[in-house]
Write a protein that holds these residues in place. Structure first.
Motif, PDB file in Angstrom:
ATOM      1  N   LEU A 253      -2.482  -5.224   0.147  1.00 25.90           N
ATOM      2  CA  LEU A 253      -2.333  -5.189   1.410  1.00 25.90           C
ATOM      3  C   LEU A 253      -1.264  -4.685   1.794  1.00 25.90           C
ATOM      4  O   LEU A 253      -1.164  -3.228   2.328  1.00 25.90           O
ATOM      5  CB  LEU A 253      -2.431  -5.723   2.096  1.00 25.90           C
ATOM      6  CG  LEU A 253      -2.527  -5.397   4.248  1.00 25.90           C
ATOM      7  CD1 LEU A 253      -3.493  -4.245   4.513  1.00 25.90           C
ATOM      8  CD2 LEU A 253      -2.561  -7.118   4.804  1.00 25.90           C
ATOM      9  N   ARG A 254      -0.327  -4.756   1.187  1.00 26.23           N
ATOM     10  CA  ARG A 254       0.975  -4.453   1.610  1.00 26.23           C
ATOM     11  C   ARG A 254       1.373  -3.150   1.161  1.00 26.23           C
ATOM     12  O   ARG A 254       1.964  -2.000   1.765  1.00 26.23           O
ATOM     13  CB  ARG A 254       2.620  -4.832   0.707  1.00 26.23           C
ATOM     14  CG  ARG A 254       2.713  -6.058   1.119  1.00 26.23           C
ATOM     15  CD  ARG A 254       3.050  -7.628   0.598  1.00 26.23           C
ATOM     16  NE  ARG A 254       5.101  -7.055   0.365  1.00 26.23           N
ATOM     17  CZ  ARG A 254       5.764  -7.353   0.486  1.00 26.23           C
ATOM     18  NH1 ARG A 254       5.699  -8.925   1.166  1.00 26.23           N
ATOM     19  NH2 ARG A 254       7.401  -6.800   0.641  1.00 26.23           N
ATOM     20  N   TRP A 255       0.642  -2.006   0.524  1.00 21.66           N
ATOM     21  CA  TRP A 255       0.634  -1.287  -0.499  1.00 21.66           C
ATOM     22  C   TRP A 255      -0.619  -0.402   0.028  1.00 21.66           C
ATOM     23  O   TRP A 255      -0.234   1.220  -0.040  1.00 21.66           O
ATOM     24  CB  TRP A 255       0.281  -1.334  -2.352  1.00 21.66           C
ATOM     25  CG  TRP A 255       1.416  -1.454  -3.021  1.00 21.66           C
ATOM     26  CD1 TRP A 255       2.009  -2.689  -3.524  1.00 21.66           C
ATOM     27  CD2 TRP A 255       2.479  -0.631  -3.409  1.00 21.66           C
ATOM     28  NE1 TRP A 255       2.935  -1.966  -4.361  1.00 21.66           N
ATOM     29  CE2 TRP A 255       3.715  -0.596  -4.083  1.00 21.66           C
ATOM     30  CE3 TRP A 255       2.889   1.130  -2.704  1.00 21.66           C
ATOM     31  CZ2 TRP A 255       4.026  -0.491  -4.687  1.00 21.66           C
ATOM     32  CZ3 TRP A 255       4.166   1.899  -2.873  1.00 21.66           C
ATOM     33  CH2 TRP A 255       5.117   1.073  -4.057  1.00 21.66           C
ATOM     34  N   ALA A 256      -1.383  -0.720   0.311  1.00 25.30           N
ATOM     35  CA  ALA A 256      -2.555   0.355   1.914  1.00 25.30           C
ATOM     36  C   ALA A 256      -2.035   0.747   2.201  1.00 25.30           C
ATOM     37  O   ALA A 256      -1.584   1.725   3.158  1.00 25.30           O
ATOM     38  CB  ALA A 256      -3.631  -0.800   1.669  1.00 25.30           C
ATOM     39  N   VAL A 257      -0.893  -0.376   3.659  1.00 29.46           N
ATOM     40  CA  VAL A 257       0.020   0.299   4.187  1.00 29.46           C
ATOM     41  C   VAL A 257       1.085   1.245   4.425  1.00 29.46           C
ATOM     42  O   VAL A 257       1.399   1.751   4.867  1.00 29.46           O
ATOM     43  CB  VAL A 257       0.531  -1.078   5.543  1.00 29.46           C
ATOM     44  CG1 VAL A 257       1.305  -0.961   6.177  1.00 29.46           C
ATOM     45  CG2 VAL A 257      -0.107  -2.423   5.855  1.00 29.46           C
TER      46      VAL A 257
END
Length: 433
Positions: A253-257
């Protein structure tokens, strides 16, 4: 997973999510994707138009994007809170109401010929659209069999792509005048003549945005009178109960953000300066450039539907990386190229950007269970890239003496981040401590 119909006190079995009962909810959700697509794709017309009507430089003109996407950033957490407290349906109605008010305020802003008035109206629209996207993106993914989540979100987002064609076409016909006075011509005008010309240019936005306000209000009424299933996520794993900051323990999720920040920035940069690129690089007049922006929308929506079909055979992250590589190559050609084919490269970039937002979103919320709603807020918050990166691009263009092609280095760098996410960043890893 539980579904509520009517009120939160009436749980409905998961089996009720299957079959025709979901057709009307999905159609209504698709209409939202189209409407916020109209809002965003009119921005590509507004930026050069208000630059002319309000006598702005490139950097100042990008504040149109800043107003909309800053609203996304500021509304992301409140939108997530609204979603958790009031559910999908009520949040959608609130978002539509805010967007209606913002669109209606274009009329007094045009009458007063005040750039701050336009920016304020766009900010209110952005707040409404942020709520809509926070609710509608995960709702479309959750509205059915989990295995088809990426397909559903891409299909719904396809209607957002349709707006990529319709929005610029409407804007070109009803907003762009095709008249662009040079500084020398403007200086020779009498003050009253100059004021009348600028006021006439600004007034052309009143009709299309007035109609948009009416349509948004009508859709809000349709949602109000329609019963929709309220979906609750039930995870078999221990969760944080949807904690906003706790959700970031999911590395993918962090990388998706991060990827969404740079993707939205890239897309906004390309469309915001498309008309200027067509005029300066392709040597087309303003009206032709506007129609070419509409053709760009055809490539965008074509890429969305083609990508959705290919995704049945190619895994979503792999396709994301391939599309990112091809978009980066075309962007590089647009930077160094000459002539009309530079514009054709932008069409190709639109085709390959088409699946990026919904695919990053779908991969980012994959497997999050009760963390899906706050994760959606983070992904909507990352859209602030559309507020920051076009401003940087406009600054680069101004520094390089209005050379539009020099600014396209910004979206090129953004695509490199998207490529990384499709290759590695999407992978679900162990939670951070």
């Amino acid at each position: 997973m539980q579904v509520n119909t009517g009120t939160a006190e009436q749980p409905v079995a998961e089996s009720s999510l299957k079959g025709k009962t979901l057709l009307l909810p999905f159609i209504l959700i698709c209409s939202l994707f189209f409407l916020w697509g109209m809002v965003h794709n009119l921005d590509g017309i507004l930026i050069p138009h208000l630059k002319k009507a309000c006598q702005l430089n490139n950097r100042q003109s990008t504040l149109v994007d800043t107003a909309v996407y800053l609203a996304y950033f500021l509304m992301a957490i409140p939108a997530g809170i609204l979603l958790k407290k009031f559910g999908y349906k009520n949040s959608i109605i609130m978002g539509l109401t805010l967007a209606t008010i913002g669109a209606a305020l274009f009329i007094p802003a045009a009458n007063a010929l005040t750039y701050l008035g336009f920016l304020g109206s766009l900010f209110i629209i952005g707040c409404g659209i942020a709520i809509l996207e926070t609710a509608a993106n995960p709702y479309s993914a959750l509205l059915g069999d989990p295995a088809g989540a990426n397909t559903r979100i891409n299909l719904a987002a396809g209607f957002n792509g349709v707006a990529a064609f319709v929005g610029p076409l409407v804007g070109t016909i009803f907003i762009l005048s095709g008249k662009d006075m040079t500084p020398e011509q403007m200086s020779k005008m009498a003050p009253t003549e100059r004021s009348a010309y600028l006021l006439h240019e600004a007034s052309s936005v009143k009709m299309p945005y007035g109609v948009l306000a009416g349509v948004l209000a009508l859709v809000a009424i349709l949602f109000f009178v329609t019963k929709l299933p309220e979906i609750k996520n039930v995870s078999k794993e221990e969760t944080t109960g949807g904690s906003f900051f706790g959700t970031l323990r999911h590395m993918h999720l962090r990388w998706a953000v991060v990827a969404q920040f740079f993707y939205v920035g890239a897309q906004t940069c390309v469309t915001s300066f498309f008309i200027k690129m067509s005029i300066q690089g392709g040597h087309f007049d303003e009206k032709t450039a506007g129609y070419y922006l509409s053709i760009y929308g055809v490539f965008f929506v074509g890429g969305r539907f083609v990508g959705t079909a290919i995704m049945q055979f190619v895994k979503a992250p792999k396709l994301l990386a391939i599309y990112g590589i091809l978009a980066a190559i075309l962007c590089a050609i647009a930077i160094v190229g000459k002539g009309a084919y530079v514009v054709y490269c932008l069409w190709g970039i639109g085709f390959f950007m088409s699946i990026m937002f919904p695919t990053i979103f779908g991969l980012g919320i994959d497997g999050l269970g009760d963390d899906t709603k706050p994760a959606s807020s983070w992904l909507i918050m990352s859209i602030v890239g559309g507020a920051i990166l076009p401003y940087i691009m406009g600054t680069v263009i101004d520094i390089n003496h209005d050379r539009i092609q020099s600014g396209y280095i910004i979206p090129l760098l953004c695509f490199l981040v998207v490529i990384y996410y499709g290759i590695s960043g999407y992978k679900i890893k162990k939670h951070l401590a």
